[in-house]
Motif scaffolding. Structure first.
Motif, PDB file in Angstrom:
ATOM      1  N   ASP A   1       2.379  -1.675  15.458  1.00 17.71           N
ATOM      2  CA  ASP A   1       1.951  -1.047  14.634  1.00 17.71           C
ATOM      3  C   ASP A   1       1.560  -0.118  14.021  1.00 17.71           C
ATOM      4  N   GLN A   2       3.256   0.729  14.274  1.00 14.37           N
ATOM      5  CA  GLN A   2       3.702   2.275  13.711  1.00 14.37           C
ATOM      6  C   GLN A   2       3.841   1.715  12.427  1.00 14.37           C
ATOM      7  N   VAL A   3       4.994   0.533  12.805  1.00 11.82           N
ATOM      8  CA  VAL A   3       5.460   0.098  11.689  1.00 11.82           C
ATOM      9  C   VAL A   3       4.835  -0.098   9.771  1.00 11.82           C
ATOM     10  N   TYR A   4       4.055  -1.434  11.006  1.00 17.36           N
ATOM     11  CA  TYR A   4       2.783  -1.536  10.084  1.00 17.36           C
ATOM     12  C   TYR A   4       2.079  -0.516   9.117  1.00 17.36           C
ATOM     13  N   LEU A   5       1.620   0.641  10.021  1.00 15.08           N
ATOM     14  CA  LEU A   5       0.646   1.362   9.256  1.00 15.08           C
ATOM     15  C   LEU A   5       1.727   2.663   8.171  1.00 15.08           C
ATOM     16  N   LYS A   6       2.809   2.225   8.484  1.00 16.49           N
ATOM     17  CA  LYS A   6       3.760   3.416   8.063  1.00 16.49           C
ATOM     18  C   LYS A   6       3.933   2.489   6.072  1.00 16.49           C
ATOM     19  N   ASN A   7       4.609   1.083   6.566  1.00 12.56           N
ATOM     20  CA  ASN A   7       4.677   0.266   5.416  1.00 12.56           C
ATOM     21  C   ASN A   7       3.327   0.246   4.607  1.00 12.56           C
ATOM     22  N   LYS A   8       2.383   0.243   4.950  1.00 10.67           N
ATOM     23  CA  LYS A   8       1.221   0.018   4.362  1.00 10.67           C
ATOM     24  C   LYS A   8       0.678   1.110   3.601  1.00 10.67           C
ATOM     25  N   ASN A   9       0.976   2.743   3.933  1.00 12.17           N
ATOM     26  CA  ASN A   9       0.453   4.098   3.533  1.00 12.17           C
ATOM     27  C   ASN A   9       1.544   4.547   2.108  1.00 12.17           C
ATOM     28  N   SER A  10       3.119   3.107   2.867  1.00  7.44           N
ATOM     29  CA  SER A  10       4.153   4.005   1.547  1.00  7.44           C
ATOM     30  C   SER A  10       3.661   3.333   0.128  1.00  7.44           C
ATOM     31  N   SER A  11       3.054   2.125   0.595  1.00  5.81           N
ATOM     32  CA  SER A  11       3.307   1.182  -0.133  1.00  5.81           C
ATOM     33  C   SER A  11       1.781   2.025  -1.383  1.00  5.81           C
TER      34      SER A  11
END
Ligand code: DC
Length: 220
Positions: free
Chosen positions: A206-216
């Protein structure tokens, strides 16, 4: 989305990978089964492992993902031989290609892929989005394995001995030894329940998903 789970035998990789595959709709490959399928073929062909490497390499060329679904791969005899044939560099080159093809094929209708093994985060998919490394004390891993196969307490010592030997081989081989990738999340499962391990692994994803989503969205 590529997720990797590495770790020694009995650390809980299979159960966690199964849980995550269901939770996140991921296509799953248990890469140990490729080595086990080869080991079973070697046993059936009565190949002498110490003198007939060429024959083992030829058999490796016939291993397919479908072969991982066959019966009889769970036996300790097969697991042990899998760890022995896994030392041969040419065998690894051949089986690596199957794993990389699986990881990079279009996962549709799945959200992504999850692969578990020994060298997935380090060698097969160093570019993975989320890498998890599971460990546990050898005592606890042997106990879990013994329970899995319905062994009596009497079997514990024997299982523990075989498991430690297999770990040593997997950790000390020259090519792609078992090790955690630098950027892997390590979970020591010795004192955790399987539910606790699964939720911790899901938290990391979930952390990685949120990070990827925010950075995109920042870049958009
Ligand atoms: O995960 P497993 O116990 O089914 O794996 C059986 C053996 O296969 C393991 O002892 C070492 C080898 N293996 C490997 O070398 N690399 C992998 N990615 C997966 C398994």
């Amino acid at each position: 989305m590529i997720i990797t789970i590495d770790g020694p035998a009995g650390a809980g990789k299979g159960t966690v990978a199964q849980f995550l595959a269901q939770k996140y709709n991921l296509k799953k490959l248990d890469t140990g089964m490729l080595y086990r399928a080869l080991a079973k073929a070697v046993l059936e062909a009565q190949i002498d492992v110490s003198t007939q490497q060429e024959k083992i390499i030829q058999l490796a060329q016939q291993v397919t993902i479908d072969a991982t679904e066959q019966e009889g791969l769970r036996k300790e005899e097969v697991a042990n031989l899998a760890s022995i044939v896994a030392i041969i560099p040419d065998v690894r080159t051949i089986l690596n290609q199957i794993q990389r093809d699986f990881a990079h094929a279009n996962p549709h209708p799945y959200w992504g892929v999850i692969l578990d093994g020994r060298d997935i985060g380090t060698v097969i998919c160093p570019e993975a989005d989320c890498k998890i490394f599971l460990t546990a004390s050898s005592e606890v891993r042997a106990m879990r394995r013994n329970q899995q196969i319905g062994g009596t307490p009497h079997h514990h010592h024997e299982i523990s001995k075989i498991m430690i030997e297999r770990d040593m081989r997997d950790q000390n081989r020259r090519v792609a030894p078992l090790s955690a990738a630098e950027n892997a999340y390590t979970i020591d499962t010795t004192y955790l329940t399987i539910n606790e391990v699964c939720s911790r692994a899901a938290y990391y994803i979930d952390q990685v998903y949120l990070k990827n989503k925010n950075s995109s969205s920042i870049g958009a």
